[in-house]
Design an enzyme around this catalytic site. Structure first.
Site, mmCIF file in Angstrom:
data_model
loop_
_atom_site.group_PDB
_atom_site.id
_atom_site.type_symbol
_atom_site.label_atom_id
_atom_site.label_comp_id
_atom_site.label_asym_id
_atom_site.label_seq_id
_atom_site.Cartn_x
_atom_site.Cartn_y
_atom_site.Cartn_z
ATOM 1 N N HIS A 186 0.831 -1.203 0.000
ATOM 2 C CA HIS A 186 0.000 0.000 0.000
ATOM 3 C C HIS A 186 0.868 1.256 0.000
ATOM 4 C CE1 HIS A 186 -3.341 2.688 1.167
ATOM 5 N NE2 HIS A 186 -2.433 3.263 1.952
ATOM 6 N N GLU A 187 1.897 1.259 0.831
ATOM 7 C CA GLU A 187 2.793 2.418 0.871
ATOM 8 C C GLU A 187 3.548 2.564 -0.442
ATOM 9 O OE1 GLU A 187 2.343 4.502 3.108
ATOM 10 O OE2 GLU A 187 1.108 3.180 4.333
ATOM 11 N N HIS B 127 1.637 4.553 -2.875
ATOM 12 C CA HIS B 127 1.818 6.007 -2.781
ATOM 13 C C HIS B 127 3.074 6.455 -3.526
ATOM 14 C CE1 HIS B 127 -1.531 6.662 -0.177
ATOM 15 N NE2 HIS B 127 -1.025 5.974 0.844
ATOM 16 N N HIS C 275 3.275 9.048 -6.643
ATOM 17 C CA HIS C 275 4.189 10.182 -6.688
ATOM 18 C C HIS C 275 4.976 10.182 -7.989
ATOM 19 C CE1 HIS C 275 7.757 12.496 -4.716
ATOM 20 N NE2 HIS C 275 6.961 13.302 -5.361
#
Length: 237
Positions: free
Chosen positions: A103-104, A107, A111
């Site tokens: 999940h991270e 991100h 980006h």
């Protein structure tokens, strides 16, 4: 009426509802994570190893994967280009840990690709921090100095609104990161289909915390508007 009116105001129900939603969602994510944290992945890789693999497969080599203390304190820092994984994720080979790490990574991919909602959220961070810290104090100060409908009170409501807007923009960012995570875990063969199903439950529970936080903020803002939103103000003396 005196200021004691506010302490018996029916709008406190809105605050109570928000608090209950947050407590329920927090309990749900903790119980779900603990359940799947006991299930080791078939691949045997850790959350940190899964994160590094996902980043590399997306051509992201300038993001560091670091360990951070705490439980479920995982986050991606776009300004420093660092993906930080908590005690329960970094060195764990559980299905839950790998899901959170992925999940991270979602991100980080957002980006890299210039995902618009992430850009908007990053832009809102300074205003949101100010709004969450001093929005309510400004409202209270405005009521004390100038009454419910004073200009200072209205400014406080607008300042607090920035924090609410941040919570709302956070929703698509988090949902999208979870969707990316599940697709990458399956596509890259890091987890089997059944394991991805477990991850979906973990990330869905986590998503509820963001929904609850947004709902709580909206209810708090609604309460402020109902009480103090009228510039003319109601005579409470």
């Amino acid at each position: 009426m005196g200021y004691g009116y506010y302490y018996m105001d029916w709008t406190y129900i809105l605050v109570l509802v928000g608090a209950i939603l947050c407590m329920i969602s927090s309990a749900k994510v903790n119980s779900t994570y603990k359940k799947y944290a006991r299930i080791p992945s078939m691949s045997g890789i850790t959350g940190a190893e899964a994160a590094r693999r996902i980043l590399n497969l997306n051509g992201i080599y300038d993001v560091q994967v670091e360990h951070i203390r705490g439980s479920l304190t995982d986050h991606y820092d776009p300004s420093a280009k660092v993906l930080r994984l908590s005690d329960s994720v970094y060195g764990s080979n559980s299905v839950a840990a790998i899901g959170v790490a992925a999940h991270e990574c979602g991100h980080a991919v957002q980006h890299q690709q210039g995902y618009a909602p992430l850009k908007i959220r990053s832009t809102l961070v300074p205003a949101a921090n100010i709004g969450s810290r001093i929005g309510l104090p400004i409202v209270i100060l405005g009521v004390i100095l100038g009454g419910a409908g004073s200009l200072l009170t209205q400014i406080g409501i607008w300042v607090f609104s920035a924090a609410v807007l941040f919570q709302i923009v956070t929703l698509p960012v988090e949902f999208n990161a979870s969707d990316r995570a599940m697709k990458m875990l399956s596509q890259y063969g890091i987890l089997g289909q059944q394991e991805v199903g477990h991850v979906r439950k973990v990330l869905s529970a986590a998503a509820l915390t963001y929904v609850a936080a947004a709902a709580s903020s909206i209810l708090q803002l609604l309460r402020l508007i109902l009480l103090f939103g009228n510039r003319g103000g109601r005579n409470r003396d």
